[in-house]
Design a protein around this motif. Structure first.
Motif, PDB file in Angstrom:
ATOM      1  N   TYR A  44       0.781  -1.236   0.000  1.00 40.60           N
ATOM      2  CA  TYR A  44       0.000   0.000   0.000  1.00 40.60           C
ATOM      3  C   TYR A  44       0.817   1.293   0.000  1.00 40.60           C
ATOM      4  O   TYR A  44       0.325   2.311  -0.471  1.00 40.60           O
ATOM      5  CB  TYR A  44      -0.946   0.011   1.217  1.00 40.60           C
ATOM      6  CG  TYR A  44      -1.864  -1.169   1.258  1.00 40.60           C
ATOM      7  CD1 TYR A  44      -2.914  -1.285   0.369  1.00 40.60           C
ATOM      8  CD2 TYR A  44      -1.677  -2.188   2.182  1.00 40.60           C
ATOM      9  CE1 TYR A  44      -3.768  -2.379   0.400  1.00 40.60           C
ATOM     10  CE2 TYR A  44      -2.532  -3.285   2.220  1.00 40.60           C
ATOM     11  CZ  TYR A  44      -3.571  -3.374   1.330  1.00 40.60           C
ATOM     12  OH  TYR A  44      -4.406  -4.459   1.361  1.00 40.60           O
ATOM     13  N   ILE A  45       2.018   1.292   0.542  1.00 36.22           N
ATOM     14  CA  ILE A  45       2.764   2.548   0.712  1.00 36.22           C
ATOM     15  C   ILE A  45       3.888   2.705  -0.311  1.00 36.22           C
ATOM     16  O   ILE A  45       3.995   3.757  -0.950  1.00 36.22           O
ATOM     17  CB  ILE A  45       3.325   2.657   2.153  1.00 36.22           C
ATOM     18  CG1 ILE A  45       2.192   2.523   3.181  1.00 36.22           C
ATOM     19  CG2 ILE A  45       4.086   3.954   2.334  1.00 36.22           C
ATOM     20  CD1 ILE A  45       1.082   3.541   3.070  1.00 36.22           C
ATOM     21  N   ILE A  46       4.705   1.709  -0.488  1.00 37.80           N
ATOM     22  CA  ILE A  46       5.838   1.826  -1.407  1.00 37.80           C
ATOM     23  C   ILE A  46       5.396   2.119  -2.846  1.00 37.80           C
ATOM     24  O   ILE A  46       6.036   2.929  -3.514  1.00 37.80           O
ATOM     25  CB  ILE A  46       6.768   0.600  -1.307  1.00 37.80           C
ATOM     26  CG1 ILE A  46       7.418   0.570   0.085  1.00 37.80           C
ATOM     27  CG2 ILE A  46       7.847   0.626  -2.389  1.00 37.80           C
ATOM     28  CD1 ILE A  46       8.232  -0.671   0.393  1.00 37.80           C
ATOM     29  N   PRO A  79      -0.939   7.543   9.336  1.00 33.30           N
ATOM     30  CA  PRO A  79      -2.339   7.088   9.378  1.00 33.30           C
ATOM     31  C   PRO A  79      -2.638   5.994   8.351  1.00 33.30           C
ATOM     32  O   PRO A  79      -3.278   4.993   8.673  1.00 33.30           O
ATOM     33  CB  PRO A  79      -3.146   8.357   9.078  1.00 33.30           C
ATOM     34  CG  PRO A  79      -2.235   9.481   9.424  1.00 33.30           C
ATOM     35  CD  PRO A  79      -0.841   8.994   9.134  1.00 33.30           C
ATOM     36  N   SER A  80      -2.164   6.185   7.134  1.00 28.17           N
ATOM     37  CA  SER A  80      -2.418   5.200   6.082  1.00 28.17           C
ATOM     38  C   SER A  80      -1.779   3.851   6.410  1.00 28.17           C
ATOM     39  O   SER A  80      -2.439   2.815   6.376  1.00 28.17           O
ATOM     40  CB  SER A  80      -1.886   5.733   4.747  1.00 28.17           C
ATOM     41  OG  SER A  80      -2.065   4.793   3.722  1.00 28.17           O
ATOM     42  N   LEU A  81      -0.505   3.861   6.746  1.00 28.73           N
ATOM     43  CA  LEU A  81       0.204   2.614   7.044  1.00 28.73           C
ATOM     44  C   LEU A  81      -0.381   1.922   8.278  1.00 28.73           C
ATOM     45  O   LEU A  81      -0.537   0.707   8.302  1.00 28.73           O
ATOM     46  CB  LEU A  81       1.699   2.881   7.224  1.00 28.73           C
ATOM     47  CG  LEU A  81       2.590   1.674   7.494  1.00 28.73           C
ATOM     48  CD1 LEU A  81       2.398   0.573   6.462  1.00 28.73           C
ATOM     49  CD2 LEU A  81       4.051   2.106   7.548  1.00 28.73           C
ATOM     50  N   MET A 131      -9.072   6.508   2.623  1.00 29.00           N
ATOM     51  CA  MET A 131      -9.118   7.967   2.790  1.00 29.00           C
ATOM     52  C   MET A 131      -7.750   8.498   3.229  1.00 29.00           C
ATOM     53  O   MET A 131      -7.277   9.515   2.725  1.00 29.00           O
ATOM     54  CB  MET A 131     -10.199   8.369   3.801  1.00 29.00           C
ATOM     55  CG  MET A 131     -11.604   8.210   3.265  1.00 29.00           C
ATOM     56  SD  MET A 131     -12.872   8.881   4.367  1.00 29.00           S
ATOM     57  CE  MET A 131     -12.948   7.616   5.629  1.00 29.00           C
ATOM     58  N   ALA A 132      -7.114   7.807   4.177  1.00 36.61           N
ATOM     59  CA  ALA A 132      -5.795   8.246   4.648  1.00 36.61           C
ATOM     60  C   ALA A 132      -4.761   8.145   3.520  1.00 36.61           C
ATOM     61  O   ALA A 132      -3.895   9.015   3.393  1.00 36.61           O
ATOM     62  CB  ALA A 132      -5.357   7.401   5.850  1.00 36.61           C
ATOM     63  N   THR A 133      -4.860   7.120   2.696  1.00 36.34           N
ATOM     64  CA  THR A 133      -3.957   6.969   1.559  1.00 36.34           C
ATOM     65  C   THR A 133      -4.183   8.093   0.558  1.00 36.34           C
ATOM     66  O   THR A 133      -3.231   8.655   0.006  1.00 36.34           O
ATOM     67  CB  THR A 133      -4.151   5.590   0.897  1.00 36.34           C
ATOM     68  OG1 THR A 133      -3.903   4.582   1.877  1.00 36.34           O
ATOM     69  CG2 THR A 133      -3.212   5.396  -0.281  1.00 36.34           C
ATOM     70  N   ASP A 134      -5.430   8.447   0.339  1.00 42.02           N
ATOM     71  CA  ASP A 134      -5.759   9.553  -0.561  1.00 42.02           C
ATOM     72  C   ASP A 134      -5.158  10.870  -0.041  1.00 42.02           C
ATOM     73  O   ASP A 134      -4.614  11.662  -0.813  1.00 42.02           O
ATOM     74  CB  ASP A 134      -7.278   9.658  -0.692  1.00 42.02           C
ATOM     75  CG  ASP A 134      -7.704  10.438  -1.913  1.00 42.02           C
ATOM     76  OD1 ASP A 134      -7.191  10.170  -3.015  1.00 42.02           O
ATOM     77  OD2 ASP A 134      -8.570  11.328  -1.766  1.00 42.02           O
ATOM     78  N   LEU A 135      -5.238  11.084   1.268  1.00 46.02           N
ATOM     79  CA  LEU A 135      -4.642  12.292   1.858  1.00 46.02           C
ATOM     80  C   LEU A 135      -3.119  12.287   1.703  1.00 46.02           C
ATOM     81  O   LEU A 135      -2.513  13.337   1.462  1.00 46.02           O
ATOM     82  CB  LEU A 135      -5.029  12.411   3.335  1.00 46.02           C
ATOM     83  CG  LEU A 135      -6.494  12.736   3.599  1.00 46.02           C
ATOM     84  CD1 LEU A 135      -6.790  12.656   5.098  1.00 46.02           C
ATOM     85  CD2 LEU A 135      -6.850  14.115   3.056  1.00 46.02           C
ATOM     86  N   LEU A 136      -2.493  11.125   1.822  1.00 42.87           N
ATOM     87  CA  LEU A 136      -1.051  11.012   1.613  1.00 42.87           C
ATOM     88  C   LEU A 136      -0.691  11.394   0.180  1.00 42.87           C
ATOM     89  O   LEU A 136       0.248  12.155  -0.058  1.00 42.87           O
ATOM     90  CB  LEU A 136      -0.576   9.589   1.931  1.00 42.87           C
ATOM     91  CG  LEU A 136       0.864   9.245   1.545  1.00 42.87           C
ATOM     92  CD1 LEU A 136       1.864  10.141   2.281  1.00 42.87           C
ATOM     93  CD2 LEU A 136       1.133   7.765   1.817  1.00 42.87           C
TER      94      LEU A 136
END
Length: 191
Positions: A44-46, A79-81, A131-136
């Motif tokens: 999800y992050i990398i 938050p996303s992670l 949502m947190a991923t979108d904000l990132l």
């Protein structure tokens, strides 16, 4: 070329940030959570950060010399992670694999959720994680000049945040979004 072992063992957030931004109880041991952090980062992050920025962050975290800009980015990542880690760990935290098989752990003063409640809870965590991923992504799009090593796997992540030509109106955003089948991971511009 194999990745530096020290960097692969370094996580983008601390236990404190992980527990701050997720629903995971403070008394859950970090040893139970680290495998899910290790899964959440590449899934999800990398892909959002890209490998060069991820490597820079992990190098700075492992040496303890984190720039102010990267401290800000880590706060945006947390938050996303954390929520994706929570999402992946939900079912496994209440089960253990022993010599006798898979067993469900019990607590004396709590009641386990039924399957429907677990599914609803998991959906809620997933929506928050998205949502947190979108904000990132929005943060990285706004601050792209601050992060020259930012090279996401999809070069057009910022397309949906670019202002529309000829209008100053904000498009309607429904409270819940259900993507059309096959529309995920596609950009307006051909990448």
């Amino acid at each position: 070329m194999p990745r530096n072992k020290k960097l692969t063992e370094t996580h983008l957030i601390s236990e404190e940030l992980l527990k701050l931004y997720s629903n995971i109880s403070r008394n859950v041991g970090v040893d139970k959570l680290l495998p899910y952090v290790a899964l959440s980062e590449p899934f999800y992050i990398i892909p959002i950060l890209g490998q060069p920025l991820t490597d820079e962050l992990k190098e700075q975290i492992s040496t303890g010399n984190i720039t102010e800009e990267n401290k800000g980015l880590i706060i945006q990542i947390a938050p996303s992670l954390s929520l994706w880690t929570d999402y992946l760990a939900i079912r496994s935290l209440s089960y253990s694999i022993t010599q006798k098989g898979i067993v469900k752990e019990h607590s004396e003063n709590s009641e386990a959720l039924n399957e429907k409640e677990v599914a609803e809870y998991k959906l809620d965590i997933k929506e928050k994680a998205e949502m947190a991923t979108d904000l990132l992504i929005q943060y990285l799009c706004r601050c792209r000049e601050t992060y020259p090593l930012w090279r996401p796997e999809q070069e057009c992540l910022c397309d949906k945040y670019e202002p529309k030509e000829g209008t100053n109106e904000t498009p309607f955003k429904p409270l819940m979004y259900f993507p059309k089948k096959g529309s995920l991971n596609k950009c307006k511009n051909k990448c």
